[in-house]
Design a protein around this motif. Structure first.
Motif, PDB file in Angstrom:
ATOM      1  N   ASN A  78     -16.011   9.625  -2.729  1.00  0.00           N
ATOM      2  CA  ASN A  78     -17.224  10.588  -3.343  1.00  0.00           C
ATOM      3  C   ASN A  78     -16.596  11.922  -3.906  1.00  0.00           C
ATOM      4  OD1 ASN A  78     -19.636  10.318  -0.554  1.00  0.00           O
ATOM      5  ND2 ASN A  78     -19.548   8.875  -2.430  1.00  0.00           N
ATOM      6  N   ALA A  79     -15.778  12.449  -3.281  1.00  0.00           N
ATOM      7  CA  ALA A  79     -14.959  13.722  -3.609  1.00  0.00           C
ATOM      8  C   ALA A  79     -14.157  13.422  -4.765  1.00  0.00           C
ATOM      9  CB  ALA A  79     -14.202  14.125  -2.573  1.00  0.00           C
ATOM     10  N   ALA A  80     -13.665  12.359  -5.115  1.00  0.00           N
ATOM     11  CA  ALA A  80     -12.782  11.828  -5.965  1.00  0.00           C
ATOM     12  C   ALA A  80     -13.598  11.550  -7.460  1.00  0.00           C
ATOM     13  CB  ALA A  80     -11.817  10.514  -5.982  1.00  0.00           C
ATOM     14  N   GLY A  81     -14.976  11.332  -6.998  1.00  0.00           N
ATOM     15  CA  GLY A  81     -15.952  11.130  -8.339  1.00  0.00           C
ATOM     16  C   GLY A  81     -16.065   9.578  -8.664  1.00  0.00           C
ATOM     17  N   ILE A  82     -15.515   8.712  -7.492  1.00  0.00           N
ATOM     18  CA  ILE A  82     -15.576   7.252  -7.780  1.00  0.00           C
ATOM     19  C   ILE A  82     -17.012   6.640  -7.263  1.00  0.00           C
ATOM     20  CG2 ILE A  82     -14.423   5.137  -7.183  1.00  0.00           C
ATOM     21  CD1 ILE A  82     -11.957   6.751  -6.530  1.00  0.00           C
ATOM     22  N   PRO A  83     -17.929   5.968  -8.173  1.00  0.00           N
ATOM     23  CA  PRO A  83     -19.005   5.496  -7.445  1.00  0.00           C
ATOM     24  C   PRO A  83     -18.649   4.495  -6.368  1.00  0.00           C
ATOM     25  CG  PRO A  83     -18.862   5.704 -10.001  1.00  0.00           C
ATOM     26  CD  PRO A  83     -17.490   5.876  -9.445  1.00  0.00           C
ATOM     27  N   VAL A  84     -19.711   4.475  -5.631  1.00  0.00           N
ATOM     28  CA  VAL A  84     -19.555   3.310  -4.367  1.00  0.00           C
ATOM     29  C   VAL A  84     -21.038   2.704  -4.263  1.00  0.00           C
ATOM     30  CG1 VAL A  84     -19.328   3.311  -1.773  1.00  0.00           C
ATOM     31  CG2 VAL A  84     -18.151   4.928  -3.206  1.00  0.00           C
ATOM     32  N   ALA A  85     -20.621   1.439  -4.069  1.00  0.00           N
ATOM     33  CA  ALA A  85     -21.774   0.645  -4.065  1.00  0.00           C
ATOM     34  C   ALA A  85     -21.595  -0.311  -2.568  1.00  0.00           C
ATOM     35  CB  ALA A  85     -22.049  -0.433  -5.199  1.00  0.00           C
ATOM     36  N   VAL A  86     -22.831  -0.503  -1.871  1.00  0.00           N
ATOM     37  CA  VAL A  86     -22.678  -1.513  -0.848  1.00  0.00           C
ATOM     38  C   VAL A  86     -23.135  -2.769  -1.227  1.00  0.00           C
ATOM     39  CG1 VAL A  86     -23.555  -2.057   1.351  1.00  0.00           C
ATOM     40  CG2 VAL A  86     -22.455   0.307   0.972  1.00  0.00           C
ATOM     41  N   VAL A  87     -22.508  -3.704  -1.072  1.00  0.00           N
ATOM     42  CA  VAL A  87     -22.972  -5.096  -1.521  1.00  0.00           C
ATOM     43  C   VAL A  87     -22.701  -6.233  -0.007  1.00  0.00           C
ATOM     44  CG1 VAL A  87     -22.368  -5.281  -4.088  1.00  0.00           C
ATOM     45  CG2 VAL A  87     -20.643  -5.463  -2.518  1.00  0.00           C
ATOM     46  N   THR A  88     -23.941  -6.365   0.477  1.00  0.00           N
ATOM     47  CA  THR A  88     -23.809  -7.088   1.562  1.00  0.00           C
ATOM     48  C   THR A  88     -24.750  -8.446   1.845  1.00  0.00           C
ATOM     49  OG1 THR A  88     -24.441  -6.789   4.103  1.00  0.00           O
ATOM     50  CG2 THR A  88     -25.495  -5.576   2.543  1.00  0.00           C
ATOM     51  N   ASN A  89     -24.210  -9.460   2.083  1.00  0.00           N
ATOM     52  CA  ASN A  89     -25.156 -10.598   2.350  1.00  0.00           C
ATOM     53  C   ASN A  89     -25.710 -10.415   3.710  1.00  0.00           C
ATOM     54  OD1 ASN A  89     -23.974 -11.894   0.274  1.00  0.00           O
ATOM     55  ND2 ASN A  89     -22.567 -13.263   1.437  1.00  0.00           N
ATOM     56  N   GLN A  90     -27.142 -10.655   3.606  1.00  0.00           N
ATOM     57  CA  GLN A  90     -27.887 -10.403   4.543  1.00  0.00           C
ATOM     58  C   GLN A  90     -28.711 -11.778   5.091  1.00  0.00           C
ATOM     59  OE1 GLN A  90     -28.006  -8.042   7.179  1.00  0.00           O
ATOM     60  NE2 GLN A  90     -26.221  -7.265   5.920  1.00  0.00           N
ATOM     61  N   ALA A  91     -27.946 -12.853   5.460  1.00  0.00           N
ATOM     62  CA  ALA A  91     -28.535 -14.073   5.584  1.00  0.00           C
ATOM     63  C   ALA A  91     -29.454 -13.925   6.708  1.00  0.00           C
ATOM     64  CB  ALA A  91     -27.553 -15.148   6.223  1.00  0.00           C
ATOM     65  N   GLY A  92     -29.586 -12.964   7.578  1.00  0.00           N
ATOM     66  CA  GLY A  92     -30.319 -12.909   8.887  1.00  0.00           C
ATOM     67  C   GLY A  92     -31.930 -12.790   8.465  1.00  0.00           C
ATOM     68  N   VAL A  93     -32.008 -12.360   7.167  1.00  0.00           N
ATOM     69  CA  VAL A  93     -33.569 -12.476   6.495  1.00  0.00           C
ATOM     70  C   VAL A  93     -34.002 -13.825   6.538  1.00  0.00           C
ATOM     71  CG1 VAL A  93     -34.883 -11.821   4.763  1.00  0.00           C
ATOM     72  CG2 VAL A  93     -33.287 -10.181   5.460  1.00  0.00           C
ATOM     73  N   ALA A  94     -33.049 -14.696   6.033  1.00  0.00           N
ATOM     74  CA  ALA A  94     -33.301 -16.155   5.649  1.00  0.00           C
ATOM     75  C   ALA A  94     -33.286 -17.003   6.895  1.00  0.00           C
ATOM     76  CB  ALA A  94     -32.309 -16.803   4.764  1.00  0.00           C
ATOM     77  N   ARG A  95     -32.602 -16.523   7.845  1.00  0.00           N
ATOM     78  CA  ARG A  95     -32.822 -17.171   9.261  1.00  0.00           C
ATOM     79  C   ARG A  95     -33.521 -16.852  10.228  1.00  0.00           C
ATOM     80  NH1 ARG A  95     -28.035 -20.327   9.278  1.00  0.00           N
ATOM     81  NH2 ARG A  95     -26.336 -20.016   7.875  1.00  0.00           N
ATOM     82  N   GLY A  96     -34.371 -15.701   9.866  1.00  0.00           N
ATOM     83  CA  GLY A  96     -35.625 -15.334  10.730  1.00  0.00           C
ATOM     84  C   GLY A  96     -35.270 -14.280  11.784  1.00  0.00           C
ATOM     85  N   HIS A  97     -34.004 -13.880  11.646  1.00  0.00           N
ATOM     86  CA  HIS A  97     -33.683 -12.764  12.817  1.00  0.00           C
ATOM     87  C   HIS A  97     -34.168 -11.583  12.519  1.00  0.00           C
ATOM     88  CE1 HIS A  97     -30.832 -15.591  14.254  1.00  0.00           C
ATOM     89  NE2 HIS A  97     -30.243 -16.048  13.229  1.00  0.00           N
ATOM     90  N   TYR A  98     -34.401 -11.192  11.318  1.00  0.00           N
ATOM     91  CA  TYR A  98     -35.017  -9.714  11.030  1.00  0.00           C
ATOM     92  C   TYR A  98     -35.609  -9.960   9.456  1.00  0.00           C
ATOM     93  CZ  TYR A  98     -30.168  -9.183   9.415  1.00  0.00           C
ATOM     94  OH  TYR A  98     -29.200  -9.410   8.858  1.00  0.00           O
ATOM     95  N   GLY A  99     -36.399  -8.826   9.066  1.00  0.00           N
ATOM     96  CA  GLY A  99     -36.961  -8.913   8.064  1.00  0.00           C
ATOM     97  C   GLY A  99     -36.488  -7.870   6.882  1.00  0.00           C
ATOM     98  N   ILE A 100     -36.755  -8.002   5.578  1.00  0.00           N
ATOM     99  CA  ILE A 100     -36.466  -7.270   4.635  1.00  0.00           C
ATOM    100  C   ILE A 100     -36.535  -5.579   5.102  1.00  0.00           C
ATOM    101  CG2 ILE A 100     -36.927  -6.183   2.311  1.00  0.00           C
ATOM    102  CD1 ILE A 100     -35.494  -8.909   2.101  1.00  0.00           C
ATOM    103  N   GLU A 101     -37.643  -5.313   5.761  1.00  0.00           N
ATOM    104  CA  GLU A 101     -38.016  -3.947   6.254  1.00  0.00           C
ATOM    105  C   GLU A 101     -36.978  -3.535   6.956  1.00  0.00           C
ATOM    106  OE1 GLU A 101     -40.191  -6.515   6.305  1.00  0.00           O
ATOM    107  OE2 GLU A 101     -41.495  -5.911   4.615  1.00  0.00           O
ATOM    108  N   ASP A 102     -36.253  -4.444   7.908  1.00  0.00           N
ATOM    109  CA  ASP A 102     -35.436  -4.139   8.792  1.00  0.00           C
ATOM    110  C   ASP A 102     -34.036  -3.805   8.220  1.00  0.00           C
ATOM    111  OD1 ASP A 102     -36.868  -4.600  11.409  1.00  0.00           O
ATOM    112  OD2 ASP A 102     -36.890  -6.729  10.847  1.00  0.00           O
ATOM    113  N   VAL A 103     -33.687  -4.501   7.152  1.00  0.00           N
ATOM    114  CA  VAL A 103     -32.542  -4.226   6.442  1.00  0.00           C
ATOM    115  C   VAL A 103     -32.628  -2.729   5.684  1.00  0.00           C
ATOM    116  CG1 VAL A 103     -31.171  -4.863   4.684  1.00  0.00           C
ATOM    117  CG2 VAL A 103     -32.006  -6.676   5.779  1.00  0.00           C
ATOM    118  N   GLN A 104     -33.675  -2.601   5.225  1.00  0.00           N
ATOM    119  CA  GLN A 104     -33.996  -1.310   4.731  1.00  0.00           C
ATOM    120  C   GLN A 104     -34.063  -0.027   5.476  1.00  0.00           C
ATOM    121  OE1 GLN A 104     -37.849  -2.074   2.781  1.00  0.00           O
ATOM    122  NE2 GLN A 104     -36.927  -2.838   0.962  1.00  0.00           N
TER     123      GLN A 104
END
Length: 401
Positions: free
Chosen positions: A41-67
């Motif tokens: 952040n201090a260097a002015g470099i944009p940061v994005a998080v990109v994460t697979n969340q197969a736990g939603v598809a497998r029924g371990h938790y929902g979209i709201e839980d990820v959020q």
């Protein structure tokens, strides 16, 4: 797309991978990861998080839980002066047990979807950006989009051509060293000027902050190229003279500037002149905005209105601090493709909007409040200039603006 960014995996890179981390109580930051993000952040470099969340598809938790997990992480990062510019996750998996998410998806790493979305939203050049993760799928996504992969974790990279680091902190040190070298090369070539960071430290008294804020606003406004102000004023004067329609649009604080523009450029310019400007803010009709956003997409809210209301020769003024908002870019691109004249008010590095508009009034600052204050001033001065230019010298002298 012009700038480098960093795309970070989540589990195993920023937080400990406990296996399907779908609740706040399971979030455990890896030592040094928050500080590493703050350094980016201090260097002015944009940061994005990109994460697979197969736990939603497998029924371990929902979209709201990820959020909720992400909200918790955002708060924890903020407590230490760090932030992520964009959070992206893929809930799909072809072997899922939840029908709605049991399918293949180009967004699922190693697919390119999330990287491409990050590039579009953050105006990234993926060829000079980094992808950091602890799995071969992270490396695969980097390869798919031509980004530079870095592997983190206790093990070494499964790809011998990819550099390995014990943790995110070490990988970020490497990224910053490369970034500084690239910056130095650009500066030596005369292509880059350093942007002032504001605030650069904490203030304990409001009066001291107020003085510094005013000084930063003055410095920022001094970066505006007055030749661009002249060009924007000429476009508006000619449009009002020939009875063309001027459309304005923006998101958030920029929406309020777009709405305010409609007021000053209709009521203000008409007062004491021979002009009857026709100005429409595309940001003001909440019923229409929400209908378009709900039925089509939020990216379409301005473009769709232009398709119905605009004609060749009309003008679009797009207000965007970052210059990266997809709905702003789509509106500018549609307008130029259909014979409209375009003006953009931008900040930060201007983003794609600065390049897409025929006239860009740019303020060089990295502070949203300062940028919006400068944009508001530009909006006012353009209205007042057009107004007084159509009045006699005596009328100008006798009028309160």
């Amino acid at each position: 797309m012009t700038q480098a960014g960093v795309l970070l995996d989540r589990d195993g890179t920023i937080i400990v991978d406990h296996g399907y981390v779908g609740s706040v109580d399971r979030v455990e930051f890896i030592d040094g990861s928050i500080e590493a993000i703050a350094a980016l952040n201090a260097a002015g470099i944009p940061v994005a998080v990109v994460t697979n969340q197969a736990g939603v598809a497998r029924g371990h938790y929902g979209i709201e839980d990820v959020q909720q997990v992400h909200k918790h992480m955002i708060a924890e990062l903020a407590r230490h002066g760090a932030y992520v510019d964009l959070w992206l996750f893929c809930p799909y998996h072809p072997d899922g047990t939840v029908e709605a998410f049991a399918r293949t998806s180009a967004d699922r790493k190693p697919g390119p979807g999330m990287a491409l979305a990050a590039a579009q939203n953050l105006d990234l050049d993926l060829s000079v950006s980094w992808v950091v993760g602890d799995r071969i799928t992270d490396l695969g996504m980097a390869r798919a989009v031509g980004a530079r992969p870095l592997f983190v974790g206790p093990a070494t990279s499964p790809d011998p051509d990819v550099t390995s680091f014990p943790d995110l902190a070490s990988a970020v040190e490497f990224i910053l060293a490369e970034f500084i070298l690239a910056e130095a090369a650009e500066v030596s070539g005369g292509r880059r000027a350093e942007r002032v960071k504001f605030p650069a430290h904490r203030f304990d008294e409001a009066d001291a902050y107020g003085g510094a804020y005013v000084a930063e606003l003055a410095r920022t406004f001094a970066t505006v190229d007055l030749a661009d102000i002249r060009r924007a004023a000429d476009v508006l004067t000619q449009a009002y003279t020939r009875d063309a329609v001027v459309f304005s649009c923006g998101n958030g604080g920029s929406a309020s500037i777009a709405n305010h523009l409609q007021c000053d450029h209709v009521k203000g310019i008409r007062n004491g002149t021979d002009l009857t400007p026709r100005v429409v803010s595309l940001s003001t009709n909440v019923e229409l905005l929400t209908a378009i956003a709900n039925d089509l997409s939020y990216d379409s809210v301005f473009e769709y209105q232009l398709q119905s209301q605009a004609r060749p020769g009309d003008v679009l003024i797009a207000v965007s601090s970052s210059g990266r908002s997809p709905n702003i870019l789509r509106a500018l691109e549609w307008a130029r493709a259909h014979g409209m004249q375009t003006i953009a008010l931008t900040g930060f590095d201007g983003g794609a909007a600065r390049r897409a508009a025929a006239v860009a009034v740019h303020v060089d600052s990295g502070n949203y409040g300062v940028i919006e204050d400068a944009h508001q001033a530009c909006m006012h001065l353009l209205a007042q200039y057009v107004r007084q230019s159509r009045m006699s010298p005596d009328a100008v002298a006798a009028t309160t603006f």
